[in-house]
Design a protein around this motif. Structure first.
Motif, PDB file in Angstrom:
ATOM      1  N   MET A   1       2.634  -1.663   0.993  1.00  0.00           N
ATOM      2  CA  MET A   1       3.266  -2.867   1.499  1.00  0.00           C
ATOM      3  C   MET A   1       3.334  -2.825   3.030  1.00  0.00           C
ATOM      4  O   MET A   1       3.067  -3.826   3.689  1.00  0.00           O
ATOM      5  N   PHE A   2       3.700  -1.652   3.560  1.00  0.00           N
ATOM      6  CA  PHE A   2       3.765  -1.489   5.009  1.00  0.00           C
ATOM      7  C   PHE A   2       2.404  -1.743   5.644  1.00  0.00           C
ATOM      8  O   PHE A   2       2.297  -2.374   6.686  1.00  0.00           O
ATOM      9  N   GLN A   3       1.361  -1.243   5.000  1.00  0.00           N
ATOM     10  CA  GLN A   3       0.005  -1.413   5.513  1.00  0.00           C
ATOM     11  C   GLN A   3      -0.385  -2.893   5.509  1.00  0.00           C
ATOM     12  O   GLN A   3      -1.009  -3.373   6.464  1.00  0.00           O
ATOM     13  N   ILE A   4      -0.021  -3.627   4.491  1.00  0.00           N
ATOM     14  CA  ILE A   4      -0.327  -5.062   4.427  1.00  0.00           C
ATOM     15  C   ILE A   4       0.382  -5.799   5.562  1.00  0.00           C
ATOM     16  O   ILE A   4      -0.215  -6.633   6.240  1.00  0.00           O
ATOM     17  N   ILE A   5       1.652  -5.490   5.774  1.00  0.00           N
ATOM     18  CA  ILE A   5       2.412  -6.120   6.858  1.00  0.00           C
ATOM     19  C   ILE A   5       1.777  -5.807   8.204  1.00  0.00           C
ATOM     20  O   ILE A   5       1.627  -6.684   9.063  1.00  0.00           O
ATOM     21  N   LEU A 172      -7.656  -6.424   4.249  1.00  0.00           N
ATOM     22  CA  LEU A 172      -6.973  -6.151   2.981  1.00  0.00           C
ATOM     23  C   LEU A 172      -7.939  -5.587   1.950  1.00  0.00           C
ATOM     24  O   LEU A 172      -7.593  -4.651   1.216  1.00  0.00           O
ATOM     25  N   LEU A 173      -9.124  -6.135   1.881  1.00  0.00           N
ATOM     26  CA  LEU A 173     -10.136  -5.653   0.935  1.00  0.00           C
ATOM     27  C   LEU A 173     -10.517  -4.206   1.258  1.00  0.00           C
ATOM     28  O   LEU A 173     -10.543  -3.350   0.361  1.00  0.00           O
ATOM     29  N   ILE A 174     -10.773  -3.936   2.529  1.00  0.00           N
ATOM     30  CA  ILE A 174     -11.122  -2.573   2.935  1.00  0.00           C
ATOM     31  C   ILE A 174      -9.949  -1.628   2.697  1.00  0.00           C
ATOM     32  O   ILE A 174     -10.126  -0.508   2.198  1.00  0.00           O
ATOM     33  N   SER A 175      -8.755  -2.077   3.027  1.00  0.00           N
ATOM     34  CA  SER A 175      -7.561  -1.255   2.829  1.00  0.00           C
ATOM     35  C   SER A 175      -7.348  -0.930   1.356  1.00  0.00           C
ATOM     36  O   SER A 175      -7.042   0.218   0.991  1.00  0.00           O
ATOM     37  N   THR A 176      -7.508  -1.936   0.496  1.00  0.00           N
ATOM     38  CA  THR A 176      -7.347  -1.715  -0.949  1.00  0.00           C
ATOM     39  C   THR A 176      -8.398  -0.743  -1.468  1.00  0.00           C
ATOM     40  O   THR A 176      -8.091   0.146  -2.260  1.00  0.00           O
ATOM     41  N   GLU A 177      -9.627  -0.899  -1.022  1.00  0.00           N
ATOM     42  CA  GLU A 177     -10.713  -0.021  -1.458  1.00  0.00           C
ATOM     43  C   GLU A 177     -10.468   1.414  -0.989  1.00  0.00           C
ATOM     44  O   GLU A 177     -10.651   2.360  -1.760  1.00  0.00           O
TER      45      GLU A 177
END
Length: 183
Positions: A1-5, A172-177
């Motif tokens: 969540m922190f990373q998304i923010i 977000l896509l790269i972060s999720t992957e």
């Protein structure tokens, strides 16, 4: 969540900063373009004639205006405040009743400002016309309508919004992957 923010905040900040910088750059570029056009017309040999041929002047300035996409109106006013030329030919020969520019040593014979006229609110560049002896004989206005300027600004802002959204989605896509790979 922190990373998304963090991703969203960074992308939005960069998008807003980029948009503001671009708008300021475009404003300076627009003013410089208006000033260049007004000054070039003011130094035209056709205007320096004792009594310019109205047909030649109209043909010359009409063809010039047709080649300038960003200029909405060109107007030439003599020292008696009579329009020698106007993009709207119905105004040629009529009395100019707008803002009368004041040229002094600081503006080098030209400057830009916001004003309003027959076409609505405008960004105008004024350039003084001087004869061969240095006597003031009139002025030129190169004009962009504010509605067109606002449209350009909104188009630029929309492009930055779309780029920001695309950047957020990619991050977000790269972060999720990466997150799932690490796990």
């Amino acid at each position: 969540m922190f990373q998304i923010i963090l991703i969203v905040t960074r992308a939005v900040c960069l998008g807003v900063a980029g948009s503001l910088i671009n708008v300021q750059f475009e404003t300076k570029r627009r003013d410089q373009n208006l000033q260049n056009v007004a000054e070039a017309i003011a130094q035209s040999p056709i205007l320096l004639e004792q009594e310019p041929d109205s047909f030649v002047l109209n043909e010359y300035l009409d063809s010039l205006k047709d080649t300038l996409d960003n200029i909405d109106v060109i107007s030439v006013v003599d020292s008696n405040l009579v329009r020698l030329y106007h993009s709207n030919h119905e105004l040629i020969g009529t009395a100019y009743d707008g803002t009368i520019p004041k040229f002094d040593g600081e503006d080098e014979g030209y400057y830009a400002m916001n004003d309003s006229g027959p076409s609505g609110t405008q960004r105008r560049a004024y350039a003084a016309i001087y004869d061969e002896k240095g006597n003031y004989i009139g002025f030129v206005m190169a004009i962009m309508l504010m509605q067109n300027i606002h449209r350009e600004t909104w188009q630029t802002a929309l492009i930055f919004v779309l780029i920001t959204i695309a950047a957020i989605l990619m991050e977000l896509l790269i972060s999720t992957e990466m997150s799932s790979t690490i796990k």
